[in-house]
Design an enzyme around this catalytic site. Structure first.
Site, short mmCIF file in Angstrom:
data_model
loop_
_atom_site.label_atom_id
_atom_site.label_comp_id
_atom_site.label_asym_id
_atom_site.label_seq_id
_atom_site.Cartn_x
_atom_site.Cartn_y
_atom_site.Cartn_z
CG ASP A 1 -12.72 -1.76 -6.78
OD1 ASP A 1 -12.30 -2.15 -5.69
OD2 ASP A 1 -13.39 -0.91 -6.89
CG HIS B 1 -6.06 -5.78 -2.07
ND1 HIS B 1 -6.33 -5.28 -3.24
CD2 HIS B 1 -4.89 -5.31 -1.73
CE1 HIS B 1 -5.34 -4.52 -3.57
NE2 HIS B 1 -4.26 -4.46 -2.43
#
Ligand code: GDP
Length: 426
Positions: free
Chosen positions: A12, A40
């Site tokens: 992340d 994503h």
């Protein structure tokens, strides 16, 4: 030229945005590891997308998106993901799937759920996408490669053989219904229909592409600290998250990877269990979580709140080194604009001694953060295009981090959009 985009931390970090941005000049984007267990988030002119399987390049019509052999391929998820983006008006992307990629089987997902239930409080915090059972089977040599879908007789035999042990575990360890071989075969035939248009000898394709001078991006999932060898074992993922594995998971020569762009977020966040030395809690964490990323730090796949922390120089220095970083992309810096002062973790105190070397898990569990506080810049830096136009304290923050981690920060991301980027010549 081949470039890898990978994460230095727990995932992340904003790899999706950086890949999407670099994809503008790329011909091919390859996913080389991991599965649909992480995602994503990409914001572009078509909208906001959470991709779990497709590489970030699917939004460009000039790029070919590749699922490499190292990926845990969940065929229905791939199929639905393609549909979901074309439904939103994105032109049908050019996608290739390695004929050597292995398939996430329906029972991998079941085993993941059942095992987490069995472990109860001692569970790994799995996303229950079947990734750990998938990679276990791959290395136990009872996995199914995509090409096996096209040999129906041997496939049938193999299903029966593999189900013998699976069903013993299902019935006796987990007390769940057994799997029927015919039903599974039929499911795999549906998978074959879904994946057939995309199947390709990816390694050979990439060999030719490299020879032809194409620009190739390898897109990593998660980050260094989730690597099964070099991460916070056992609170890691089940496939290597390192750029070096890009050569294996895509099937290209290791020496072709010329640039390793390691994405580093300006503060820390993590999902799942495991030591997280610079973690913060309470209101301080809630505020950063709400303001973080683009719309808060919540899992792209699971929606669960991420654990939050200050920037960790120790973990990031290590994470960059183990990736073999040539360039650091420093992301989500704009989010810190609200803070008067910004604490940064510059060392770990373990049994009374301070170190800047990232330790093995047992010692990591005992580590306490040594914090240094830097002054904040108290303004919004979105929209700034030139490094020199950033507020002085903001530049000082970047330069301090660069000094501590020992790798050049060549890109600074100051917003979620492709265009929110400041290049820095180092
Ligand atoms: P990945 O798994 O490494 O690709 O990271 P994620 O996509 O899960 O998380 C990154 C989040 O931060 C996404 O919501 C992005 O849109 C957002 N993001 C990326 N770069 C920036 C940035 O520079 N500023 C802000 N505010 N958000 C960013």
């Amino acid at each position: 030229m081949v470039q890898a985009v990978v994460g230095a931390n727990w995932g992340d970090e904003g790899k999706g945005k950086i890949t999407d941005m670099l994809a503008e000049k790329a011909d091919i984007i390859v996913r080389f590891q991991g599965g649909a267990n992480a995602g994503h988030t990409i914001v572009n002119d078509y909208g906001k997308f959470a991709l779990h399987t497709l590489p970030s390049g699917v939004f460009y019509d000039h790029t070919t998106s590749i699922i490499g052999n190292g990926v845990a391929l969940n065929i229905p998820i791939l199929f639905n993901e393609i549909k979901s983006i074309t439904d939103k008006g994105v032109p049908a992307p050019k996608i290739l799937v390695s004929d050597r990629a292995q398939i996430v089987m329906p029972y991998h997902i079941l085993f993941d759920q059942y095992e987490e239930e069995r472990l109860g409080g001692k569970s790994f915090g799995s996303t229950k996408s079947g990734i750990a059972p998938f990679y276990s089977d791959k290395y136990a040599k009872i996995g199914f490669q995509v090409n096996e879908l096209f040999f129906e007789d041997t496939l049938k035999e193999k299903i029966e053989r593999v189900l013998v042990t699976k069903n013993i575990l299902l019935e006796n360890l987990y007390h769940k219904p057994a799997i029927d071989a015919n039903e599974l075969f039929n499911t795999l035939m549906e998978y074959k229909e879904m994946v057939a248009p995309y199947v390709c000898d990816v390694s050979a394709y990439l060999w030719d592409a490299i020879k032809a001078g194409k620009n190739i991006l390898l897109e990593g999932q998660l980050g260094s600290l989730k690597d099964p060898d070099h991460g916070i074992y056992p609170m890691v993922t089940s496939s290597s998250t390192l750029a070096a594995y890009g050569a294996i998971g895509a099937g290209i020569p290791p020496y072709e990877i010329r640039k390793i762009i390691t994405v580093v977020k300006a503060y820390s966040s993590a999902v799942g269990a495991g030591a997280f030395v610079s973690e913060i809690f309470g209101d301080e964490a809630d505020e950063l979580r709400q303001r973080g990323g683009d719309g808060g730090e919540f899992g792209a796949t699971t929606g669960r709140p991420r654990r939050m922390g200050w920037f960790d120089c120790v973990a990031t220095k290590y994470g960059c080194r183990i990736q073999g970083t040539t360039d650091v992309a420093f992301t989500v810096l704009d989010v810190l604009g609200y803070l008067d002062e910004i604490p940064v973790c510059v060392g770990y105190e373990i049994d009374g001694e301070v170190t800047t070397d990232f330790p093995t898990t047992g010692k990591l569990e005992k580590a306490k953060p040594v914090l240094k506080t830097l002054p904040g810049w108290k303004c919004d830096i979105r929209g700034i295009k030139e490094y020199d136009e950033l507020p002085e304290n903001c530049r000082k923050y970047i330069e301090f981090v660069e000094q501590e981690i020992g790798f050049p920060i060549t890109m600074v991301s100051n917003g979620p959009k492709r265009s929110d980027i400041i290049y820095r010549n180092r």
